[in-house]
Design a protein around this motif. Structure first.
Motif, short mmCIF file in Angstrom:
data_model
loop_
_atom_site.label_atom_id
_atom_site.label_comp_id
_atom_site.label_asym_id
_atom_site.label_seq_id
_atom_site.Cartn_x
_atom_site.Cartn_y
_atom_site.Cartn_z
N ALA A 178 39.17 37.15 48.86
CA ALA A 178 38.87 38.10 47.79
C ALA A 178 37.37 38.24 47.64
CB ALA A 178 39.49 37.62 46.48
N PHE A 192 48.11 36.18 49.73
CA PHE A 192 46.70 36.53 49.66
C PHE A 192 45.85 35.43 50.32
CE2 PHE A 192 48.56 38.88 46.07
CZ PHE A 192 48.15 40.16 46.41
N HIS A 209 35.75 39.14 42.06
CA HIS A 209 36.07 37.96 42.86
C HIS A 209 34.84 37.47 43.61
CE1 HIS A 209 40.52 38.38 42.53
NE2 HIS A 209 40.25 39.67 42.46
N ASP A 229 41.90 45.72 43.07
CA ASP A 229 42.39 44.86 41.99
C ASP A 229 42.13 45.49 40.63
OD1 ASP A 229 43.25 42.82 40.42
OD2 ASP A 229 41.75 41.36 41.06
N LEU A 281 41.27 42.17 47.00
CA LEU A 281 41.90 41.00 47.61
C LEU A 281 42.40 41.41 48.98
CD1 LEU A 281 42.79 40.74 44.32
CD2 LEU A 281 43.72 38.62 45.23
#
Length: 422
Positions: free
Chosen positions: A32, A29, A59, A47, A37
């Motif tokens: 985000a 990753f 995020h 998510d 993400l």
């Protein structure tokens, strides 16, 4: 077009075998924002995990991020132990005004360390100090943390085994509906307390989750929680509510115990209290329980000032009125209705669901299927985890700020993953 697998070599060669989430989500990753993400190859993932409940507001929430950047850019104190700082004062004043006073909660606030298990350890230590007793009662399928004191009141055999030493001074009792309604609530517990020959040492406290997250999304009824509080009062035991994952609005109200109308003696809070995924935890308790000597419970990172800043911003943003609570309940109803339809489609003997607010579980009779569903969901761009003692439950824990359209997208993806693994 050839899709190259992600380069995981440094993680596999250098990082400990103890890593877990990355095994279920084999990608790297990179960014985000909000409910998504993005990995280093540009693939987007919705998510439904939210940092195990640490990202209730999504995020890189822009309001919280701006507050944090402003604080850092003016050289605000980053590390402060338990020193008085402007960031801590702002958080305490805001927390008292927006959370404690409106709920008529008289709690003192303790900053025990950066994580949830630090809060649990301090709660157990305080209860034992106040009552002068060692025993603490917990419940079947409970999870309270990975340090030794927290593990002693955790039910999961796999996690307990990792301690490597005996875990003592903790006694489990049946959680709500453990016997499928065939045994009256607290019959066994109260009889042991009353029987001088039971072998149960008088407990200092009882620790409980109102919704057992790691245990499989087991939801305690309000009347069961009220009866537990009354039992604690009759038997001179302190009631500790572990609100580390279910607090900060996860079930709707700021604290998960509000629906039951009880006031616990001690409350542990962590995960989303910072609002930004920064380490922070609280131990809240009635003023008369504040018998600590200065420095008796200590820790280098118990005063995370950047977390105070984002926590204060989150309270101002989301807890000045009841709109966040209403939004969470609406999205929760949306999830619940979709899961019920999915269970009807799968058949009651195959799947069943349960939850509160925006924490839900989809349990499969064939335990392995939950992992298969989560694996297929990842392939389809949805992040989910399992819970329960056999990892038999698909756990839904999206950010509270998720939109109706994003919720619907995730639920459609989950439904496809269920059908693909049937």
């Amino acid at each position: 077009m050839t899709i190259m697998p992600p380069d995981l070599s440094i993680f596999e060669s250098l990082e400990s075998e103890v890593r877990s989430y990355c095994r279920d989500w084999p990608t790297v990753f990179d960014r985000a924002h909000g409910t998504h993400l993005v990995d280093e190859d540009g693939h987007r993932y919705l998510d439904f995990f939210a940092g195990a409940g640490s990202l209730n507001y999504g995020h890189n929430n822009p309001v919280l991020k701006r507050a944090l950047l402003d604080y850092l850019e003016r050289d605000g104190v980053t590390h402060g132990l338990d020193m008085a700082t402007t960031a801590k004062r702002a958080f305490l004043e805001t927390f008292q005004r927006l959370v404690l006073r409106p709920r008529d909660l008289p709690y003192k606030v303790m900053f025990p360390g950066p994580t949830g298990t630090n809060a649990v350890e301090s709660a157990l230590k305080l209860a034992r100090k106040v009552k002068g007793r060692e025993a603490v009662v917990s419940f079947t399928n409970a999870f309270h943390g990975m340090s030794l004191g927290s593990l002693a009141v955790t039910g999961n055999a796999f996690k307990r085994a990792g301690a490597g030493i005996p875990l003592v001074h903790g006694t489990p009792m049946p959680f709500d509906n453990y016997f499928d309604g065939t045994v009256p609530d607290f019959l066994w517990f109260e009889r042991l307390l009353q029987d001088q020959g039971s072998g149960l040492d008088k407990p200092a406290a009882v620790i409980v989750e109102t919704v057992q997250g790691e245990g499989g999304i087991n939801v305690a009824r309000p009347e069961w929680l009220r009866a537990l509080k009354e039992l604690c009062e009759r038997q001179d035991m302190l009631l500790i509510v572990d609100d580390i994952q279910m607090g900060c609005g996860r079930t709707g109200a700021f604290f998960s115990f509000e629906e039951a109308g009880i006031t616990p003696d001690i409350v542990t809070v962590s995960k989303s209290i910072s609002g930004y995924g920064l380490p922070m935890s609280l131990c809240l308790f009635r003023p008369e329980l504040d018998v600590w000597e200065p420095g008796e419970h200590n820790g280098t990172f118990r005063g995370n000032n950047p977390a105070f800043v984002t926590a204060t911003a989150a309270l101002h943003m989301y807890w000045t009125d009841d709109q966040m609570e209403k939004h969470t309940r609406a999205r929760g109803e949306q999830v619940g209705q979709a899961l019920l339809a999915l269970c009807d489609e799968s058949g009651a003997e195959e799947a069943r669901c349960r939850g509160r607010g925006l924490v839900w579980g989809l349990e499969f009779s064939r335990a392995q299927r939950a992992s298969e569903v989560c694996r297929r969901a990842f392939e389809l761009g949805l992040l989910l985890e399992t819970s329960g003692t056999r990892s038999e439950v698909v756990k839904l824990l999206p950010p509270l700020t998720i939109s109706a359209d994003e919720t619907d997208e995730g639920l459609r993806t989950l439904a496809r993953a269920v059908r693909d693994t049937g």
